[in-house]
Design an enzyme around this catalytic site. Sequence first.
Site: not given
Ligand code: DER
Length: 224
Positions: A31, A105
């Site tokens: 995303t 993150e």
């Molecule tokens: O790894 C992470 O924190 C990503 O943001 C995950 O939580 C979401 O991944 P996606 O957008 O591919 O579902």
Amino acid sequence: TSIEFEKKLAAKEAVKLLSDGQTVGLGSGSTAGYAIREIGKLVKNGLQIRAIPTSDHSRDLAASLAIPLVDINSVDTIDITIDGADEFDPSLDLIKGGGGALLREKIVAAMTTDLIIIVDSAKKVEVLGAFKLPIEVIPFASSFVLRRITNLNGEGTVRMAGATEYLTDEGNYIIDATFGPIRDPSSLATELNGIEGLVGHGLFVQMARKVIMGVDSTTKTFEA
Ligand code: DER
């Protein structure tokens, strides 16, 4: 699929919050990847920002789109970060780390004024915990941390990449752990933070400013 369409809708809505002069955190995962692509278009059209990626993968994607990057250690605060999540609950507490980028993150999130989370509608839950909680550990401590997770009534397994342990950008292992329904994320986060050798976990407690969720052909915004 409708899930991918919902992710794109959320990403397009989130990048409307960007403006010239901002320092922008770039999340990780699929995303956030859509958001980075949207930001690349905006930069191509003249948006003046400097970006800090939360993973080597996001860094490489941003670089390929000529998004100006800045070293995180030369920045005090980040104005806005756009990132994904694996689950969010009604309090906007999150589980993150499905993609293995949770430590960087969380550091970027901790430096960020406005953390904007973008999700598809499958990420919305009443109670966190159906998604296994990613926990980052130094390899030296992996068995010790597994035992301490058991003491917390959890059950963890070291994430594998084929026949060997998955390694994060920092060279650490990930333990994916189930604790059942996590009705008090703050308490579990505090317990985990006390375990030596555990360097990160995917509970982001009261960090999100907004969650922008793609749903069907529109978006819905949840605010803390
Ligand atoms: O790894 C992470 O924190 C990503 O943001 C995950 O939580 C979401 O991944 P996606 O957008 O591919 O579902």
